[in-house]
Write an enzyme that holds these catalytic residues in place. Structure first.
Site, mmCIF file in Angstrom:
data_model
loop_
_atom_site.group_PDB
_atom_site.id
_atom_site.type_symbol
_atom_site.label_atom_id
_atom_site.label_comp_id
_atom_site.label_asym_id
_atom_site.label_seq_id
_atom_site.Cartn_x
_atom_site.Cartn_y
_atom_site.Cartn_z
ATOM 1 C CG HIS A 70 -0.523 0.038 2.463
ATOM 2 N ND1 HIS A 70 0.393 -0.701 3.089
ATOM 3 C CD2 HIS A 70 -0.679 1.161 3.461
ATOM 4 C CE1 HIS A 70 0.817 -0.438 4.289
ATOM 5 N NE2 HIS A 70 0.193 0.650 4.535
ATOM 6 C CG HIS A 130 -3.808 0.304 6.931
ATOM 7 N ND1 HIS A 130 -3.883 0.915 7.952
ATOM 8 C CD2 HIS A 130 -2.801 0.658 6.187
ATOM 9 C CE1 HIS A 130 -2.972 1.610 8.201
ATOM 10 N NE2 HIS A 130 -2.036 1.339 7.013
ATOM 11 C CG ASP A 180 4.773 3.096 7.175
ATOM 12 O OD1 ASP A 180 3.794 3.404 6.372
ATOM 13 O OD2 ASP A 180 4.588 2.153 8.282
ATOM 14 C CG HIS A 181 4.148 0.060 4.400
ATOM 15 N ND1 HIS A 181 4.176 -1.289 4.876
ATOM 16 C CD2 HIS A 181 3.601 0.732 5.382
ATOM 17 C CE1 HIS A 181 3.764 -1.307 6.091
ATOM 18 N NE2 HIS A 181 3.282 -0.017 6.406
ATOM 19 C CG ASP A 187 0.609 -1.105 7.824
ATOM 20 O OD1 ASP A 187 1.376 -1.948 7.828
ATOM 21 O OD2 ASP A 187 0.741 -0.024 7.765
ATOM 22 C CG HIS A 228 0.204 4.442 4.508
ATOM 23 N ND1 HIS A 228 -0.591 3.948 5.343
ATOM 24 C CD2 HIS A 228 -0.583 5.326 4.041
ATOM 25 C CE1 HIS A 228 -1.646 4.181 5.513
ATOM 26 N NE2 HIS A 228 -1.916 5.199 4.544
ATOM 27 C CG HIS A 269 3.822 -1.702 11.165
ATOM 28 N ND1 HIS A 269 4.971 -0.541 11.494
ATOM 29 C CD2 HIS A 269 3.253 -1.536 10.192
ATOM 30 C CE1 HIS A 269 4.554 0.080 10.561
ATOM 31 N NE2 HIS A 269 3.546 -0.207 9.872
HETATM 32 FE FE FE Z 1 2.563 0.966 8.047
HETATM 33 ZN ZN ZN Z 2 0.172 1.769 6.612
#
Ligand code: FE
Ligand code: ZN
Length: 241
Positions: A56, A114, A60-61, A133, A58, A171
């Site tokens: 996805h 999410h 942080d990915h 996530d 975001h 995570h």
């Molecule tokens: Fe994340």
């Molecule tokens: Zn995320």
């Protein structure tokens, strides 16, 4: 056939995943959010990268995607639904599409909740689910875009997979999730056992991921929610826990 999977810890509590098909040596990475450690892990594993998979949009990915693509010259696979907000995709995929890593053939599962364009990759050969996530060990992603009904339907798709599937999520949230989960189901024996295991692993500085899907079915309150309304209620309680 085997698909070997290893963790690349990133930032405070993120995981990218390095996947290597044993038959051909073909190698892929899931969610290379931070180029430095991802490149180091690839070099330590032999210096080969054939494919980048994104769950996805975001940061942080996907953060390191363009840098890793430029470094190794490999194609990027992500959700067609989110092509407008993902790094540039070489292949845009949707529900049921297959993504091969050498001889290991994976299937794309659309998992809105999410984010609405979130996808997961399921590799039967490795008994491996890469779910970003959407599902966490003993938890699920926050409903930033979707409604409880979206997340419920997404988790139901996972529930249909074999119980020995290993859940490779995005995570290391397991300990905090466990502390919440036990308030939802204080008498769940499977959860109490998993809780003890998790606390021991974390005290020793070890990862709790992957976790077997069967254990999530037995202990994760979000997987165990009987319907979307119940899931929404549990998710709201977790948001303010
Ligand atoms: Fe994340
Ligand atoms: Zn995320």
């Amino acid at each position: 056939m085997t698909l070997n999977v290893s963790a690349i810890p990133l930032f405070k509590d993120n995981y990218a995943w390095l996947l290597r098909d044993g038959a051909t040596g073909t190698t892929a990475v899931v969610d290379p959010a931070d180029a430095g450690p991802v490149e180091a892990a690839i070099m330590a594993a032999g210096g080969r990268l054939d494919l980048i998979l994104l769950t996805h949009h975001h940061a942080d990915h996907v953060g390191g995607t363009d840098e890793i693509r430029a470094r190794f010259g490999c194609p990027v696979v992500g959700a067609a639904a989110d092509a407008h907000r993902l790094p540039k995709l070489d292949r845009a995929v949707k529900e049921g599409d297959t993504v091969a890593i050498g001889d290991a053939v994976g299937r794309v599962i659309e998992t809105p909740g999410h984010t609405m364009g979130h996808i997961a990759f399921y590799y039967p050969d490795g008994h491996a689910l890469f779910c970003g996530d959407t599902l966490f060990s003993l938890g699920c992603g926050r409903l930033l875009e979707g409604r409880p009904a979206d997340m419920f339907a997404s988790l139901q798709k996972f529930a249909a997979l074999p119980s020995d599937t290993q859940v490779y999520c995005g995570h290391e949230y397991t300990e905090a999730n466990a502390r919440f989960a036990i308030t939802v189901e204080p008498d769940n024996a499977a959860l109490k056992m998993r809780m003890a295991e998790i606390l021991a692993l974390r005290a020793a500085g070890r990862s709790t991921i992957p976790s077997p899907l069967g254990e999530e079915m037995a202990a994760n309150p979000f997987m165990r929610a009987p319907d979307a309304v119940a899931l929404g209620r549990i998710r709201a309680a977790k948001d303010s826990f």
